[in-house]
Design a protein around this motif. Structure first.
Motif, mmCIF file in Angstrom:
data_model
loop_
_atom_site.group_PDB
_atom_site.id
_atom_site.type_symbol
_atom_site.label_atom_id
_atom_site.label_comp_id
_atom_site.label_asym_id
_atom_site.label_seq_id
_atom_site.Cartn_x
_atom_site.Cartn_y
_atom_site.Cartn_z
ATOM 1 N N SER A 451 -9.071 23.969 -18.696
ATOM 2 C CA SER A 451 -7.637 23.844 -18.487
ATOM 3 C C SER A 451 -7.284 22.506 -17.860
ATOM 4 O O SER A 451 -6.144 22.081 -17.854
ATOM 5 N N HIS A 452 -8.295 21.826 -17.339
ATOM 6 C CA HIS A 452 -8.061 20.524 -16.716
ATOM 7 C C HIS A 452 -7.696 19.509 -17.792
ATOM 8 O O HIS A 452 -8.321 19.444 -18.845
ATOM 9 N N PRO A 453 -6.665 18.713 -17.574
ATOM 10 C CA PRO A 453 -6.195 17.814 -18.628
ATOM 11 C C PRO A 453 -7.137 16.668 -18.965
ATOM 12 O O PRO A 453 -7.031 16.087 -20.019
ATOM 13 N N ASP A 454 -8.047 16.326 -18.075
ATOM 14 C CA ASP A 454 -8.893 15.165 -18.316
ATOM 15 C C ASP A 454 -10.236 15.598 -18.885
ATOM 16 O O ASP A 454 -11.110 16.079 -18.159
ATOM 17 N N GLY A 455 -10.390 15.440 -20.208
ATOM 18 C CA GLY A 455 -11.653 15.791 -20.838
ATOM 19 C C GLY A 455 -12.633 14.644 -20.863
ATOM 20 O O GLY A 455 -13.756 14.806 -21.332
ATOM 21 N N LYS A 456 -12.245 13.474 -20.374
ATOM 22 C CA LYS A 456 -13.125 12.313 -20.431
ATOM 23 C C LYS A 456 -14.361 12.497 -19.568
ATOM 24 O O LYS A 456 -15.452 12.067 -19.928
ATOM 25 N N ILE A 457 -14.203 13.130 -18.420
ATOM 26 C CA ILE A 457 -15.346 13.314 -17.528
ATOM 27 C C ILE A 457 -16.358 14.266 -18.163
ATOM 28 O O ILE A 457 -17.565 14.018 -18.126
ATOM 29 N N GLN A 458 -15.887 15.342 -18.755
ATOM 30 C CA GLN A 458 -16.782 16.267 -19.435
ATOM 31 C C GLN A 458 -17.500 15.565 -20.582
ATOM 32 O O GLN A 458 -18.713 15.753 -20.780
ATOM 33 N N LEU A 509 -17.276 19.192 -6.544
ATOM 34 C CA LEU A 509 -16.201 18.407 -7.156
ATOM 35 C C LEU A 509 -16.216 18.547 -8.668
ATOM 36 O O LEU A 509 -15.195 18.861 -9.286
ATOM 37 N N ILE A 510 -17.378 18.358 -9.276
ATOM 38 C CA ILE A 510 -17.404 18.303 -10.732
ATOM 39 C C ILE A 510 -17.262 19.692 -11.355
ATOM 40 O O ILE A 510 -16.638 19.854 -12.404
ATOM 41 N N HIS A 512 -15.803 22.511 -9.808
ATOM 42 C CA HIS A 512 -14.555 23.180 -9.438
ATOM 43 C C HIS A 512 -13.326 22.368 -9.840
ATOM 44 O O HIS A 512 -12.503 22.809 -10.642
ATOM 45 N N ARG A 513 -13.228 21.162 -9.313
ATOM 46 C CA ARG A 513 -11.995 20.391 -9.513
ATOM 47 C C ARG A 513 -11.917 19.727 -10.878
ATOM 48 O O ARG A 513 -10.841 19.589 -11.448
ATOM 49 N N ILE A 514 -13.073 19.324 -11.427
ATOM 50 C CA ILE A 514 -13.041 18.571 -12.679
ATOM 51 C C ILE A 514 -13.125 19.493 -13.889
ATOM 52 O O ILE A 514 -12.276 19.462 -14.771
ATOM 53 N N LEU A 515 -14.149 20.338 -13.932
ATOM 54 C CA LEU A 515 -14.372 21.167 -15.113
ATOM 55 C C LEU A 515 -13.736 22.542 -15.015
ATOM 56 O O LEU A 515 -13.696 23.278 -16.001
ATOM 57 N N GLY A 516 -13.228 22.882 -13.839
ATOM 58 C CA GLY A 516 -12.565 24.171 -13.691
ATOM 59 C C GLY A 516 -13.477 25.344 -13.980
ATOM 60 O O GLY A 516 -13.039 26.371 -14.524
ATOM 61 N N ALA A 517 -14.760 25.225 -13.641
ATOM 62 C CA ALA A 517 -15.728 26.291 -13.925
ATOM 63 C C ALA A 517 -15.538 27.462 -12.972
ATOM 64 O O ALA A 517 -15.100 27.297 -11.829
#
Length: 774
Positions: A451-458, A509-510, A512-517
């Motif tokens: 649901s996180h808008p930034d897919g670049k990190i993934q 961080l990665i 919870h906040r980034i990937l919303g796992a």
């Protein structure tokens, strides 16, 4: 499978093998598909008799009947089985099943759906024309393939026009068709076909300097992207229109923009007074500057005889500047800005870390380039150890399964292997190597729609770190720096690219906040709501009798001390040891538990009486330290044994509490199942430096050791050499008597064993069974 007719196909149950199954002198590999009749299955698992512990199934591809433990079989729908059957490699097939997200998308695939496909080690837009089998319809469970037509740059790069073995399954342009298994297809985020040289944007794919078109009141305008730092969060990008004054910017929604193709896609289109440089000028710049682009590591002649190192954050033209300019974030406070030029922000960085210079003043960071003055060939440049055929030299799209056994040794062992360290990155290097090199337990994070808008990190994590590590055995420092830069921007923490951090901070961080796992752990405390977390920190009171405890003992002690239970079996259990800071350790040695039995730690699960082995009905916290009854801490009893144990005068004041027991176990005296997790990696820390131990196979000695900064080439301007070595000596110490291990002088331990037993910081356990549901 001749005994199973086509008429009963709809009444078959399908399964995938999760582990190897010995059959005589051979084994059936994990990832093989099996089936049995629904009638036989129901007869085995229901009825008045005790449910069967094994099932007689037929291995579909081998026409072989075998008996298999029910615990190594996972059920499939007919559609899932047919899709998986199109993947011929069982290991790759099992990896795709474990990911689940992609398989679920493939089940929903439809004709007319636009996708991206992996072909010739590149990604191309495509249109699905066929979803079905390509074999004789009389074959039982024929594999399901996707027939696609390549579009855009892929047109003409296929191998068919829709016909296969004399049969036409669909029609498309000549040499533009492909028949593919679903794991070669990406279902989400595929752009429409190219139209008039434009490629529709995906979130996060536009950069400063890109030439774009956009819609304003139903009319098409053109311009240049000037600022896009927070585009993913806001959904907007700032554009300089071609027909407007240079100072007038428009804020345009991302979904209203198309990015125009430019002849040199490796360089952001330079801007000068609102106009693009010509193709010849771009090619000239590209040639002269050796392909430097945003996120490239560079060095600048800062002062006479002094170099400054940094990362290109922005590239383009500035007002009143004729040359192509770059905005660089420096490693040290030698700059004069935080990314602002003449009142306009072009990028973010900490104060006094930013500097704007001419692009031609930048050189590739020589610390990451191969030496041309006689350095060993084994120490080639990380910039040149790339996977051939990939789109930009270091990116590996698609899915690459984790490494196991001999393959792990062949690909990972040696110098310049693993993840290259740079600028305090060891905490991240060791954590990523531990989690992804030889385990797929968290692979769902790489593909799960977020649901996180930034897919670049993934995408960076998947295609520039995990996939290259698994396929090529090496990840360069600049790939990790790209991830660190993205994390810095997302977390608004400027020290992510320069400072040392704790692995748990990075993982929280990665995930919870980034990937919303979803949280990995659900903990239940007495009278409290379920608590969720990604890592668990051991908290206990030190006991003198525990000279060299194992992880099982420490976990039970900690749960007892904190009055905690697991609300469910975790797929991945990351446990931090009782040590605080970089120096203090509660125990001089900790013994790794290769298996972690969490049965007695579950809040609502059947458990065995520690005395007689029957179904337990009560638990007693006060009996925890009583070693006479059992050598492990947690104590639970059946009703009879509880009364007998607590009739002793030393235990009369104890207050056993009832256990929650599933109804099925109250009615039927079933064997109590044990829930066990397997150790797959350990992070250790010594003198502020993190390293990793990974279990890469089933044999006792299958251990490897990874250090992202094991050696160094050159001095200040050199680069780190990552190294992966085998360490079978670990198994020798694990097999030794506990008294020998307690008395062992750490300095005299062979190889790197001391760093595992004496410096362990974080243990990682996995449940492959539970990972299927995550």
């Amino acid at each position: 499978m001749a005994q199973l007719s086509r008429e009963v196909e709809d009444f078959l149950m399908y399964f995938i093998l999760m582990e190897r199954v010995p059959v005589g002198t051979r084994t059936v590999e994990p990832g093989r598909l099996c089936c049995m009749s629904e009638e036989s299955y129901l007869h085995s698992v229901t009825g008045d008799q005790t449910p069967a512990q094994s099932l007689s199934v037929t291995v579909i591809e081998e026409n072989l009947m075998i008996d298999v433990d029910v615990n190594v079989l996972q059920p499939l729908s007919q559609r899932q089985a047919a899709l998986l059957l199109a993947i011929h490699n069982p290991t790759e097939r099992l990896s795709c099943f474990l990911e689940r997200g992609l398989l679920e998308q493939a089940v929903q695939a439809e004709v007319g759906q636009r996708v991206l496909v992996e072909h010739e080690q590149k990604l191309f837009p495509a249109l699905i024309h066929h979803v079905g089998n390509i074999l004789d319809s009389a074959t039982l469970l024929p594999p399901v393939y996707l027939g696609v037509e390549l579009e855009g740059e892929g047109e003409g790069r296929g191998n068919m026009d829709g016909s296969y073995k004399g049969m036409t399954f669909f029609k498309c342009k000549k040499n533009s068709g492909l028949l593919l298994p679903f794991n070669k297809v990406i279902f989400s985020g595929a752009p429409p076909p190219d139209d008039a040289g434009a490629t529709y944007l995906q979130t996060g794919s536009v950069n400063p300097g890109d030439k774009v078109s956009f819609f304003v009141e139903d009319s098409i305008k053109r311009g240049i992207v000037v600022f896009s730092s927070n585009q993913a969060a806001t959904g907007f990008v700032e554009v300089l229109p071609e027909e407007a004054p240079s100072s007038e910017l428009l804020k345009v929604p991302l979904d209203s923009i198309v990015k125009n193709d430019i002849p040199t896609p490796d360089l952001h289109s330079p801007v000068h007074d609102g106009k693009c440089a010509s193709k010849e000028e771009q090619e000239k710049v590209l040639y002269k500057e050796r392909g430097l682009e945003v996120d490239s590591l560079v060095q600048i002649q800062y002062q006479e005889g002094e170099l400054a190192f940094g990362i290109i954050r922005w590239l383009g033209y500035l007002p009143q500047k004729e040359d192509v300019m770059v905005g660089v974030e420096l490693e040290e406070d030698k700059g004069c800005t935080d990314g602002i030029w003449c009142g306009q922000r072009y990028f973010f960085c900490p104060p006094r870390r930013g500097i704007f210079v001419k692009l031609k003043a930048c050189q590739p960071d020589t610390r990451f380039l191969s030496s041309r003055d006689g350095s060993p060939k084994s120490l080639e440049s990380p910039k040149h150890i790339f996977v051939s055929g990939t789109e930009d030299g270091r990116r590996v799209p698609g899915k690459v399964p984790p490494l196991q056994g001999a393959a792990a040794v062949d690909i990972l062992e040696g110098d310049m292997k693993g993840i290259q360290g740079h600028c305090n990155s060891c905490y991240m290097d060791a954590a990523l190597f531990s989690l992804f090199s030889c385990s797929s337990v968290l692979d769902s994070l790489l593909f799960k729609p977020s649901s996180h808008p930034d897919g670049k990190i993934q995408q960076t994590l998947r295609e520039e770190i995990v996939n290259p590590l698994r396929r090529n055995g090496f990840v360069s420092a600049d790939s990790v720096m790209t991830l660190r830069c993205q994390l810095m921007e997302e977390s608004q923490c400027p020290s992510f690219t320069t400072s040392e951090k704790d692995p748990e901070e990075f993982l929280n961080l990665i995930m919870h906040r980034i990937l919303g796992a979803d949280p990995l752990l659900k903990l239940q405390s007495e009278g409290q709501r379920v608590q969720e977390s990604y890592c668990y920190q051991i908290f206990i009171e030190k006991q003198q009798e525990m000279m060299a405890p194992n992880v099982q003992q420490l976990l039970e002690q900690s749960f007892h001390h904190s009055r905690l239970k697991l609300a469910e079996v975790p797929s991945c259990f990351i446990i931090q040891m009782p040590r605080f800071g970089k120096e203090y350790k509660m125990f001089s040695k900790i013994v790794p538990s290769l298996e972690l039995d969490v049965t007695d730690l579950l809040s609502d699960s059947p458990r065995e009486c520690v005395v007689c082995g029957n179904l337990a009905t009560h638990e007693c916290a006060e009996c925890f330290k009583d070693v006479i009854l059992s050598d492990h801490g947690l104590k639970q009893y059946c009703l009879v044994c509880s009364k007998q144990v607590h009739s002793h005068h030393k235990r009369k004041d104890h207050k056993p509490v009832p256990l929650k027991i599933p109804d099925g176990f109250r009615k039927t005296p079933n064997k109590i199942p044990r829930e066990k997790l397997e150790l797959f990696a350990v992070l250790s820390i010594e003198t502020s430096h993190y390293v990793s131990f990974v279990k890469y196979g089933t044999e006792k000695g299958s251990w490897m050791f990874f250090d992202s900064m094991a050696d160094r080439f050159g001095s200040e301007n050199g680069y780190n050499i990552p190294r992966v070595t085998l360490c079978p000596e670990v198994a020798t110490y694990l097999a030794a008597p506990l008294t020998d291990l307690i008395n062992q002088n750490p300095r005299e331990m062979k190889g790197v064993a001391k760093r595992l037993f004496c410096d362990a910081y974080m243990y990682m356990y996995q449940s492959k069974r539970m990972a299927l549901y995550k």
